[in-house]
Design an enzyme around this catalytic site. Structure first.
Site, short mmCIF file in Angstrom:
data_model
loop_
_atom_site.label_atom_id
_atom_site.label_comp_id
_atom_site.label_asym_id
_atom_site.label_seq_id
_atom_site.Cartn_x
_atom_site.Cartn_y
_atom_site.Cartn_z
N CYS A 9 -1.47 -10.71 -6.94
CA CYS A 9 -1.67 -11.87 -6.38
C CYS A 9 -1.72 -11.34 -4.71
CB CYS A 9 -0.85 -13.12 -6.44
SG CYS A 9 -1.03 -14.61 -5.45
N CYS A 11 0.92 -1.25 0.09
CA CYS A 11 0.14 0.02 0.01
C CYS A 11 0.85 1.14 -0.04
CB CYS A 11 -0.98 0.11 0.99
SG CYS A 11 -1.90 1.47 1.32
#
Length: 249
Positions: free
Chosen positions: A224, A201
């Protein structure tokens, strides 16, 4: 001269002498009376003068001085009080300013890490900050395809949209693109004897998973991602949440 004439002359001289003596005593008495009166007047008025003048001088000298000193002390006390008030006001304003700046300042990655320790489960923290991986097929979003948005479980930033999600058969949720170019960041990961690209993030630095170059068009990428690093919100719920926040502002 006859003896009668001599006797009459003697009597006349004695009478004249007596008259002069009485006249001198009367004159002396008259002179003494004004002097005595003058002394009495002087003795009576002198104390009066002292009684009237000394207190007046004392009053004139002491009262103005006392009033001036009191006024100076009061002014000094007022100035001290004003300085104290100004100091307190300045401290209060500084504290308010610091608090406002603290609220407006963006959280650092260390701040998010401390927050995650309080709010995340042990499994979520292991994945997001210790770079762990959930077992394949165990994630709740692996075969989940409801329309909506996937957010970072740590900071709440939007990461992926449901319309980019697909079934990769890998056992983990897969997306062929992030929600925006600045939503995630990547860096090389050579752990476990493999060369991979880690996905994080961009806002809080939480570990999300890895990205591979074997995805579908149009990007050819496969993000993924661990389910435990994500939080899903339906589009309707997100719209209602944004509307509520807008109304509160």
């Amino acid at each position: 001269m006859t003896s009668l004439a001599v006797l009459a002359l003697a009597v006349a001289l004695v009478f004249s002498a007596c008259q002069q003596s009485r006249s001198g005593e009367a004159q002396a008495a008259e002179n003494a009376q004004p002097a005595a009166q003058s002394q009495r007047v002087g003795s009576t008025s002198a104390p009066s003068t002292a009684d009237e003048s000394e207190p007046a001088v004392a009053a004139d000298d002491s009262e103005p001085q006392s009033t001036g000193e009191d006024a100076q002390q009061e002014n000094a006390a007022d100035e001290d009080a004003e300085q104290d008030d100004a100091g307190l006001s300045g401290e209060t304003e500084s504290a308010d300013t610091a608090a406002a700046e603290s609220e407006d300042a963006p959280m650092s990655k260390d701040d998010y890490k401390e927050l995650a320790m309080e709010n995340l489960t042990a499994e979520q923290y292991d994945i997001c900050f210790l770079k762990g991986t959930e077992p394949p097929g165990s994630g709740k979003y692996d075969h989940f395809y409801e329309p909506g948005t996937y957010y970072c479980v740590v900071c709440g930033e939007p990461l992926f949209k449901s319309d980019t999600k697909y079934d990769s058969g890998s056992g983990w949720p897969a997306f062929y693109d992030a929600i925006g170019t600045d939503a995630v960041t990547t860096e090389e990961d050579n752990s476990l004897g493999m060369r991979r690209i880690e996905v994080m993030c961009s806002n809080c630095g939480a570990h999300l998973g890895h990205v591979f170059d074997d995805g579908p068009a149009p990007t050819g990428q496969r993000y993924c991602i661990n389910s435990l690093a994500l939080e899903f919100k339906p589009d309707e719920e997100q719209a209602e949440s944004e509307q509520t926040e807008s109304e509160q502002e």
